[in-house]
Scaffold this motif. Structure first.
Motif, short mmCIF file in Angstrom:
data_model
loop_
_atom_site.label_atom_id
_atom_site.label_comp_id
_atom_site.label_asym_id
_atom_site.label_seq_id
_atom_site.Cartn_x
_atom_site.Cartn_y
_atom_site.Cartn_z
N GLY A 229 0.81 -1.21 0.00
CA GLY A 229 0.00 0.00 0.00
C GLY A 229 0.84 1.26 0.00
N LEU A 230 0.23 2.36 -0.36
CA LEU A 230 0.93 3.64 -0.43
C LEU A 230 1.41 4.09 0.94
CD1 LEU A 230 -1.44 5.65 -2.83
CD2 LEU A 230 0.91 4.94 -3.34
N LYS A 231 2.59 4.69 0.97
CA LYS A 231 3.09 5.34 2.18
C LYS A 231 2.75 6.84 2.19
CE LYS A 231 7.07 2.26 2.89
NZ LYS A 231 8.56 2.21 2.95
N GLY A 232 2.48 7.37 1.03
CA GLY A 232 2.17 8.79 0.95
C GLY A 232 1.53 9.14 -0.38
N LEU A 233 0.70 10.20 -0.38
CA LEU A 233 0.01 10.64 -1.58
C LEU A 233 0.04 12.15 -1.68
CD1 LEU A 233 -1.94 10.07 -4.02
CD2 LEU A 233 -3.82 10.30 -2.38
N VAL A 234 0.40 12.66 -2.86
CA VAL A 234 0.32 14.10 -3.17
C VAL A 234 -0.94 14.31 -4.01
CG1 VAL A 234 1.37 16.08 -4.31
CG2 VAL A 234 2.82 14.42 -3.14
N LEU A 235 -1.83 15.18 -3.52
CA LEU A 235 -3.02 15.57 -4.27
C LEU A 235 -2.78 16.98 -4.80
CD1 LEU A 235 -5.91 15.31 -5.26
CD2 LEU A 235 -6.70 15.97 -2.98
N ASP A 236 -2.67 17.11 -6.11
CA ASP A 236 -2.30 18.38 -6.75
C ASP A 236 -3.56 19.10 -7.24
OD1 ASP A 236 -1.17 20.47 -8.12
OD2 ASP A 236 0.17 19.24 -9.35
N LEU A 237 -3.89 20.22 -6.58
CA LEU A 237 -5.04 21.04 -6.96
C LEU A 237 -4.60 22.41 -7.49
CD1 LEU A 237 -7.46 20.36 -3.96
CD2 LEU A 237 -7.36 19.19 -6.16
N ARG A 238 -3.33 22.55 -7.83
CA ARG A 238 -2.85 23.83 -8.35
C ARG A 238 -3.51 24.14 -9.69
NH1 ARG A 238 3.46 22.63 -8.25
NH2 ARG A 238 2.58 20.69 -9.07
N ASN A 239 -3.86 25.41 -9.87
CA ASN A 239 -4.50 25.87 -11.10
C ASN A 239 -5.79 25.11 -11.41
OD1 ASN A 239 -2.36 27.66 -11.44
ND2 ASN A 239 -1.21 26.23 -12.71
N LEU A 288 -0.98 12.39 3.54
CA LEU A 288 -1.47 13.22 2.44
C LEU A 288 -0.88 14.62 2.49
CD1 LEU A 288 -3.64 13.54 0.10
CD2 LEU A 288 -5.20 14.31 1.90
N VAL A 289 -0.45 15.11 1.32
CA VAL A 289 -0.08 16.51 1.13
C VAL A 289 -0.90 17.03 -0.04
CG1 VAL A 289 1.72 18.15 0.47
CG2 VAL A 289 2.25 16.33 2.09
N VAL A 290 -1.58 18.17 0.16
CA VAL A 290 -2.39 18.78 -0.88
C VAL A 290 -1.69 20.04 -1.38
CG1 VAL A 290 -4.63 19.79 -1.47
CG2 VAL A 290 -4.51 17.90 0.18
N LEU A 291 -1.48 20.14 -2.69
CA LEU A 291 -0.83 21.30 -3.30
C LEU A 291 -1.87 22.29 -3.81
CD1 LEU A 291 2.04 19.67 -5.42
CD2 LEU A 291 2.33 21.16 -3.45
N ILE A 292 -1.73 23.57 -3.43
CA ILE A 292 -2.62 24.63 -3.93
C ILE A 292 -1.80 25.84 -4.32
CG2 ILE A 292 -4.59 23.86 -2.52
CD1 ILE A 292 -4.01 26.26 -0.66
N ASN A 293 -2.42 26.73 -5.11
CA ASN A 293 -1.80 28.02 -5.43
C ASN A 293 -2.90 29.03 -5.75
OD1 ASN A 293 -2.65 27.36 -8.01
ND2 ASN A 293 -0.60 27.25 -8.90
N GLY A 294 -2.53 30.17 -6.27
CA GLY A 294 -3.50 31.22 -6.55
C GLY A 294 -4.51 30.87 -7.62
N GLY A 295 -4.26 29.82 -8.40
CA GLY A 295 -5.20 29.36 -9.41
C GLY A 295 -6.15 28.29 -8.89
N SER A 296 -6.03 27.93 -7.61
CA SER A 296 -6.94 26.95 -7.00
C SER A 296 -8.15 27.70 -6.46
CB SER A 296 -6.24 26.21 -5.86
OG SER A 296 -5.02 25.64 -6.27
N ALA A 297 -9.34 27.39 -6.99
CA ALA A 297 -10.52 28.18 -6.63
C ALA A 297 -11.73 27.29 -6.39
CB ALA A 297 -10.83 29.18 -7.75
N SER A 298 -12.69 27.85 -5.66
CA SER A 298 -14.02 27.28 -5.50
C SER A 298 -13.97 25.85 -4.99
CB SER A 298 -14.77 27.39 -6.83
OG SER A 298 -16.14 27.16 -6.66
#
Length: 434
Positions: A229-239, A288-298
């Protein structure tokens, strides 16, 4: 997930929104106050004066539609009057396939059109359009004072035809001319891959009707690529400019096993909703690590806010866009409708994201890191006559060094993702030592 009360709301950002119907009756039932007779008489006089005195002849229909558009534009950047063509475009955008450039836009306070985000692998993305760019001109037409619908109408066209956008970008001394070739936009909302053994990556580019199911399939596929099983997951919500509210709720629901995900509040009874997680957790509590930036909206901010409030994972990147309102489609007839802001949404702890955004737990700005390729140190094995390893191994395990090479490439290509992976590996090491 379980929805408590009204299932008819949809979160939107600019042009990608969920469709809600059937709210007209509720609005009419609450409309018991008298008409403002004096104001209505004034509007009638203005319409009559324009018809009689305007330099060109104008029809009643044109005047009424312009008046309606003016009323909605004066409310907020996301309320709009939908013609039959607009309604058709709306349905296309939520289904995940439509024609155009592949950008999410909103009306800026300056009167220009601001780009929330380009959509992955679309003509606008490939042309180098960036979140925050201001569109000042479409071909030869200035956009100042345009409605969102007017701008979309100009930018849509036959696939294969070209359009030139004049944009103002922060840090540039002069406006930029960007030529883009229109195409059919097919959004693949979910992509996934392994970053390193046992560490997975899922990218959500927008929230479409099928995103929740695709997200669970991606988690399963990544787990199937590992032994334990996974030890870690990156969820990318940038832009990621947002999309269908229920899709964002489904993504959070796949990551937590209980508790409130998001709730909405408005003036009409049907605008109040609460979304609560089911008891299952398809992610199995993976780090879990979630990636966000100024283009992540709503809808992206709904996910990040819920993960942050439940302390389910770490949010990394830069502050998000800050769209915390809900739009509902209110039919006026078979051909026309209003897209009206009817509610605000709140994270589980009661935070409103409107005009504030999500502040990451770890602020990391995008950049690139070039690492030294040559190790300046000698090792014991380099010395003449060095003793052999008693374990009998001919050579040291180089898997860690191979991973380091992969990380170096990642640090140069995507520094924020590199930092997310580093954080996950640190958490995994701490977990193993407990």
């Amino acid at each position: 997930m379980r929805l408590i009360r009204n299932p008819l709301l949809a979160a939107t950002t600019a042009l990608v929104i969920g469709i809600a119907v059937g709210l007209t009756t509720a609005v009419e039932a609450n409309n018991e106050t008298r008409l403002p007779i004096d104001e209505v008489r004034l509007m009638s006089q203005v319409l009559e004066r324009i018809k009689q005195s305007y330099v060109e002849e104008v029809t009643d229909e044109e005047l009424i539609e312009a008046a309606i558009e003016g009323m909605l534009t004066g409310l907020d950047p996301h309320s709009d009057y939908l013609t039959p063509e607009d309604f058709a475009d709306l349905r296309e955008s939520t289904s995940g396939e439509f024609g155009g450039l592949g950008i999410e836009i909103t009306l800026d306070e300056t009167g220009f059109i601001r780009i929330v985000s380009p959509i992955d692998d679309t003509p606008a993305y490939k042309a180098g359009i960036q979140p925050g760019d201001l569109i000042t001109q479409i071909d030869d037409t200035p956009v100042k004072g345009m409605t969102i619908s007017d701008a979309v109408a100009l930018m849509r066209g036959k696939p294969g035809t070209d359009i030139e956008l004049t944009i103002v970008r922060q840090g540039e001394n002069a406006p930029l001319k960007v030529e883009i070739t229109r195409d059919i936009i097919k959004i693949t909302s979910i992509r996934h891959r392994m970053l390193e053994p046992d560490f997975g990556y899922i990218r959500i580019s927008s929230f479409q009707e099928r995103t929740g199911n695709d997200f669970e399939k991606a988690i399963k596929a990544l787990n199937d690529e590992t032994e334990n099983g996974l030890k870690g997951l990156v969820l990318d919500l940038r832009n990621n400019p947002g999309g269908v509210l229920q899709a964002s709720v489904a993504v959070v629901d796949a990551l937590i096993s209980e508790g409130l995900i998001v709730y909405t509040e408005g003036r009409i009874p049907n605008s109040d909703s609460r979304f609560v997680a089911r008891s299952s957790d398809p992610s199995n509590g993976v780090n879990l690590v979630v990636l966000i930036n100024g283009g992540s909206a709503s809808a992206s901010e709904i996910v990040a806010g819920a993960i942050q409030d439940h302390k389910r994972g770490l949010i990394l990147g830069t502050r998000s866009f800050g769209k915390g309102s809900v739009q509902t489609i209110l039919p006026l007839s078979q051909d026309h409708a209003l897209k009206l802001t009817t509610a605000r949404y709140f994270t589980p702890s009661g935070r409103s994201i409107q005009a504030q955004g999500i502040v990451p737990d770890i602020v990391v700005r995008q950049g690139s890191l070039t690492q030294n390729e040559v190790d300046p140190f000698y090792k014991e094995s380099d010395l003449s006559g060095a003793l052999d390893n008693p374990n009998g191994d001919d050579k040291a395990d180089t898997s860690a060094e191979d991973n380091a090479k992969t990380e170096a490439e990642l640090a140069e290509d995507d520094y924020q993702l590199y930092q997310a992976l580093t954080v996950l590996k640190g958490i995994s090491i701490l977990d193993a030592s407990r």
